[in-house]
Scaffold this motif. Structure first.
Motif, mmCIF file in Angstrom:
data_model
loop_
_atom_site.group_PDB
_atom_site.id
_atom_site.type_symbol
_atom_site.label_atom_id
_atom_site.label_comp_id
_atom_site.label_asym_id
_atom_site.label_seq_id
_atom_site.Cartn_x
_atom_site.Cartn_y
_atom_site.Cartn_z
ATOM 1 N N VAL A 1 18.312 -17.635 34.996
ATOM 2 C CA VAL A 1 17.250 -18.536 34.580
ATOM 3 C C VAL A 1 17.251 -18.725 33.070
ATOM 4 C CG1 VAL A 1 14.759 -18.720 34.341
ATOM 5 C CG2 VAL A 1 15.747 -18.197 36.542
ATOM 6 N N SER A 2 17.450 -17.640 32.331
ATOM 7 C CA SER A 2 17.425 -17.791 30.886
ATOM 8 C C SER A 2 18.432 -16.855 30.252
ATOM 9 C CB SER A 2 16.030 -17.491 30.360
ATOM 10 O OG SER A 2 15.660 -16.194 30.766
ATOM 11 N N GLU B 1 13.024 -8.702 24.159
ATOM 12 C CA GLU B 1 11.912 -8.742 25.094
ATOM 13 C C GLU B 1 11.171 -7.418 25.035
ATOM 14 O OE1 GLU B 1 12.659 -10.343 29.246
ATOM 15 O OE2 GLU B 1 12.391 -8.190 29.564
ATOM 16 N N THR C 1 7.675 -5.406 26.953
ATOM 17 C CA THR C 1 6.721 -5.492 28.051
ATOM 18 C C THR C 1 5.411 -4.848 27.626
ATOM 19 O OG1 THR C 1 8.508 -5.411 29.646
ATOM 20 C CG2 THR C 1 6.329 -4.860 30.450
ATOM 21 N N VAL D 1 2.089 -3.570 29.201
ATOM 22 C CA VAL D 1 1.338 -3.265 30.419
ATOM 23 C C VAL D 1 -0.114 -3.027 30.010
ATOM 24 C CG1 VAL D 1 1.009 -1.606 32.273
ATOM 25 C CG2 VAL D 1 3.291 -2.425 31.746
ATOM 26 N N ARG E 1 -6.187 -10.521 29.966
ATOM 27 C CA ARG E 1 -5.175 -11.557 30.219
ATOM 28 C C ARG E 1 -5.223 -12.673 29.199
ATOM 29 N NH1 ARG E 1 -4.153 -11.102 36.022
ATOM 30 N NH2 ARG E 1 -5.425 -9.373 36.688
ATOM 31 N N VAL F 1 6.572 -9.799 27.998
ATOM 32 C CA VAL F 1 6.279 -9.821 29.429
ATOM 33 C C VAL F 1 4.949 -9.111 29.640
ATOM 34 C CG1 VAL F 1 7.069 -9.101 31.702
ATOM 35 C CG2 VAL F 1 8.721 -9.831 29.988
ATOM 36 N N GLN F 2 4.025 -9.755 30.324
ATOM 37 C CA GLN F 2 2.701 -9.158 30.544
ATOM 38 C C GLN F 2 2.552 -8.632 31.966
ATOM 39 O OE1 GLN F 2 1.047 -9.221 26.973
ATOM 40 N NE2 GLN F 2 -0.176 -8.646 28.742
ATOM 41 N N SER F 3 1.815 -7.559 32.087
ATOM 42 C CA SER F 3 1.422 -7.067 33.403
ATOM 43 C C SER F 3 -0.041 -6.636 33.312
ATOM 44 C CB SER F 3 2.302 -5.881 33.803
ATOM 45 O OG SER F 3 1.757 -5.237 34.929
ATOM 46 N N HIS F 4 -0.838 -7.055 34.272
ATOM 47 C CA HIS F 4 -2.259 -6.709 34.246
ATOM 48 C C HIS F 4 -2.701 -6.097 35.571
ATOM 49 C CE1 HIS F 4 -3.116 -8.806 30.474
ATOM 50 N NE2 HIS F 4 -2.220 -9.687 30.879
ATOM 51 N N GLY G 1 7.585 4.594 36.593
ATOM 52 C CA GLY G 1 8.824 3.950 36.165
ATOM 53 C C GLY G 1 8.725 2.481 35.810
ATOM 54 N N ASN G 2 7.521 1.924 35.796
ATOM 55 C CA ASN G 2 7.360 0.554 35.317
ATOM 56 C C ASN G 2 7.525 0.600 33.796
ATOM 57 O OD1 ASN G 2 6.823 -2.144 35.286
ATOM 58 N ND2 ASN G 2 4.643 -1.960 35.746
ATOM 59 N N GLU G 3 8.615 0.010 33.298
ATOM 60 C CA GLU G 3 8.981 0.235 31.899
ATOM 61 C C GLU G 3 8.179 -0.621 30.928
ATOM 62 O OE1 GLU G 3 13.213 -0.035 31.659
ATOM 63 O OE2 GLU G 3 13.497 1.866 32.698
ATOM 64 N N LEU H 1 5.912 10.513 28.654
ATOM 65 C CA LEU H 1 6.417 9.223 28.187
ATOM 66 C C LEU H 1 5.944 8.879 26.776
ATOM 67 C CD1 LEU H 1 5.631 7.858 31.577
ATOM 68 C CD2 LEU H 1 7.643 6.915 30.494
ATOM 69 N N GLU I 1 9.220 6.928 25.341
ATOM 70 C CA GLU I 1 10.402 7.056 26.188
ATOM 71 C C GLU I 1 11.093 5.704 26.380
ATOM 72 O OE1 GLU I 1 10.445 9.699 29.860
ATOM 73 O OE2 GLU I 1 10.842 7.767 30.804
#
Lengths: 338, 290
Positions: free
Chosen positions: A25-26, A31, A33, A35, A41, A66-69, A82-84, A104, A254
């Motif tokens: 895709v790209s 990058e 992340t 969390v 948001r 990259v966002q995670s909520h 393990g979500n980095e 971590l 980590e």
């Protein structure tokens, strides 16, 4: 012959279909992340755009964030599993402490950045329906019979733990440190809870979108956001005493070591303390930790509210409060299973 | 279908049933119709209505948003892998279970069905516990610098898990009903395994195979639970369409959430149409898949 041809064509079509999907895709970009917890948001959507511009001007590089909520406790768990995440921006220090204990994040992380690593703060307010039909003014009113309360679950949500502790702080004063009376009061409050969602945003949806309950115990920023989304339907009641919620941020050692993103991730968090970062936080109804910029947003906040901190002797910091109130078999479990 | 037509035709043909209790018959038809409308048709209409509620432009913007397209791509990717894997697995398992007899056959049949019975959250958690940072396979994964959970492979695994039974379950009864006579004849005439499979077996089961692949695709595209557990919700990286819809909804972007839902609804309708076509074609050829 013809039949097997059809089958073959079908299989080929499928392979082509999946081959199409495999196209990248790209191209590779730098990058990181982030969390984060539920109500941030919109804040990080705007902050990330500002930071991307800043970083581009400074270094010429394009950075993708990259966002995670999700619920704060749940997010901490996923990072441990393990979500980095390069950076963690959670609802309360205890959740990051858990990540620290899993190895971590370096010990003493909270001293690495100014203001207890909390670039913005918030407090807990009541979001009630227009006209405040149940006349809810202070924490004591929540224990009244027939009041329907919406709050997330303190076991999974950071905001919910602040809700609980704010109610506790009020009751401590009200009942003169009589723990039996305090617990009785908190029990009454939780008996009035109609829906216990896993995260703050779930609770907001339950109250705002699905019309459940008379009062939502909410982050101040989340309450303002609901009012902005659905003007004229709700009111904010800021109780005379509440809690100073300090949502902390940290680099995840980590992960940044492994990915070589420490410099970028650190700069990202520092930028939250810059004037621009602080104003973006203020714009999204977080209280900027820089007192000068907080004043610029003085019209939003009831700055007269007495805010008690988690480090107050009443709670003795997160580690103590967590153990005393929220760990398995502790007070919250006893109250909620009653 | 075919069976009911051959059942005891009375003097008045199918009328005999009607005369038994016309009110009960009407009541049951109305009830099932009402239920279908209230539970399925109405909500679906509302989804479509909400999707276009604020106009075509907003709908189009939501559908062509970068994160939506990435989510769509990821859904197609995980779905394709799951379907290909399950087709191969389904064929292998169905063949093994109907053409050979071996110890533990019953256990294998039961195990294939397990994903139907188990809650998707458990499916997700098993993968976290196995391949996560604290999982027992972690040192091996690190050795090869592999990432399973909170990355695309985890999504594929979770999807494969929940769709595992579809192909095998559909093929086993067909293969059992067919028996092995024709294949044995082919073998006696000197055909090798692949020749027997492609010339004798596959033509018989092809409608059932296509049918099950279609159902498997539908399930894989819509999977939410197990995928949600292993995803980590990294926007643009591990968000499939169903997860993306939840995020949009949680962000107060209701119209966008429904616009993206409309993609899945349309996909389901296409899939159901394909299913009906397959049913029709198979019946015409006398290989009724249902």
């Amino acid at each position: 012959m013809k039949k097997s041809f059809i089958v073959l064509a079908f299989i080929l079509a499928f392979l082509a279909y999946s081959g199409l999907g495999a196209a990248p895709v790209s191209a590779a970009e730098i990058e990181i992340t982030n969390v984060s917890y539920d109500p941030t948001r919109e804040l990080y959507e705007e902050f990330n755009a500002a930071f991307q511009k800043y970083w581009k001007n400074k270094t010429g590089d394009d950075v993708t964030i990259v966002q995670s909520h999700g619920g704060s406790g749940k997010q901490a768990r996923s990072v441990i599993e393990g979500n980095e995440a390069d950076v963690l921006t959670l609802a309360l220090a205890y959740d990051i402490d858990e990540v620290e204990q899993a190895g971590l994040v370096a010990k003493g992380w909270q001293a690495r950045l100014p203001k207890n690593s909390s670039p913005y703060t918030s407090t807990i307010v009541f979001l009630v329906r227009k006209g405040n039909p149940k006349n809810l003014k202070d924490w004591g009113d929540l224990a009244r019979e027939g009041v329907g309360i919406i709050t997330p679950n303190p076991k999974t949500s950071g905001g919910a733990r602040w809700n609980y502790l704010a109610a506790w702080a009020w009751a401590d004063k009200q009942y003169n440190h009589d723990e039996k009376a305090i617990i009785e009061f908190i029990t009454k409050v939780f008996n009035n809870v109609l829906v216990l969602d896993a995260g703050a945003r779930g609770s907001t949806n339950t109250f705002v979108q699905n019309g459940q309950g008379d009062v939502l115990l909410a982050w101040e920023n989340e309450a303002y956001l609901s009012i902005a989304e659905r003007p004229g339907e709700f009111e904010i009641v800021t109780p005379p005493t509440s809690i100073l919620a300090e949502p902390p941020v940290t680099v995840v050692d980590e992960v940044v070591e492994k990915r070589g993103t420490r410099e970028l991730a650190t700069e990202y968090l520092n930028y939250l303390y810059s004037d621009e970062g602080q104003r973006i936080a203020g714009k999204h109804y977080y209280r900027p930790s820089n007192p000068e910029i907080l004043k610029e947003f003085g019209q939003y906040y009831d700055l007269s509210t007495q805010l008690i901190t988690i480090d107050d002797p009443l709670f003795g910091g997160w580690a103590t409060a967590q153990k005393y109130h929220f760990s398995d078999g502790a007070i919250f479990d006893k109250i909620y299973t009653k | 279908m075919a069976k009911s037509r051959t059942q005891a035709p009375s003097k008045h043909g199918r009328r005999g049933y009607r005369q038994e209790n016309p009110y009960l018959r009407r009541l049951l038809i109305i009830l099932s119709l009402l239920f279908t409308i209230l539970m399925l048709v109405l909500p679906l209409v509302i989804v479509i209505y909400q999707a276009f509620g604020t106009g075509w432009d907003r709908f189009w913007a939501a559908v062509t948003n970068t994160f939506t397209l990435k989510a769509l791509y990821l859904t197609i990717l995980t779905g394709s892998f799951a379907v290909i894997f399950n087709t191969l697995f389904g064929l292998t398992a169905a063949w093994a279970l109907t053409r050979y007899s071996f110890r533990g056959q019953g256990i294998l049949i039961t195990l294939i069905d397990l994903p139907f019975a188990i809650s998707p959250i458990i499916a997700g958690l098993i993968f976290i516990l196995t391949y996560g940072r604290l999982g027992w396979a972690k040192p091996i994964l690190d050795e090869f610098n592999l990432k399973i959970v909170f990355a695309t492979p985890g999504l594929v695994l979770a999807t494969i898990f929940v769709t595992l039974p579809f192909v095998a379950r559909e093929l086993i009864p067909v293969l059992t009903a067919r028996g092995t006579d024709e294949e044995q004849a082919a073998v006696l005439m000197g055909a090798g395994f692949f020749r027997v499979f492609f010339k004798v077996t596959l033509p018989h089961i092809r409608w059932a195979l296509i049918y099950s692949v279609i159902l498997c695709t539908a399930r894989a595209m819509g999977e939410f639970g197990a995928v949600s557990v292993v995803s980590g919700h990294l926007r643009g990286k591990t968000n499939t369409l169903p997860l993306h819809i939840e995020i949009l909804y949680n962000e107060h972007h209701y119209n966008e959430a429904f616009a993206v839902s409309a993609i899945l609804v349309v996909t389901s309708i296409v899939i159901l149409t394909a299913r009906s076509v397959v049913e029709y074609l198979s019946r015409r050829e006398g290989d009724d898949v249902r």
